[in-house]
Scaffold this motif. Structure first.
Motif: not given
Length: 74
Positions: A7, A13, A73-74
């Motif tokens: 990231i 996130v 996860r975004l």
């Protein structure tokens, strides 16, 4: 899904899963990194290690190998 080590600074996130076993996994969980927590990457050192993150209203620095065990996860 990707790991926290991939990231970029400024991105936020959500933690999906913690990989790893035993004392190392427990240590990461004791620092507040648990499923569902929102993490913002503040900075990454010039050589990529460590990574500074914001979570639960405090800052934490993680080694890149520890951050790679955190699926997000975004």
């Amino acid at each position: 899904m990707t790991s926290l080590s991939n990231i970029r600074p400024g991105q936020t996130v959500t933690v999906v899963k913690l990989h790893g076993e035993g004392a190392l996994r427990r240590r990461i969980m004791d620092m507040g990194v648990t499923r569902g927590v929102r993490i913002t990457v503040r900075r990454v050192a010039p050589l990529g290690d460590p990574i500074e993150i914001d979570l639960r209203s405090y800052q934490l620095s993680l080694r890149k190998e520890d951050a790679a065990m955190i699926e997000v996860r975004l």
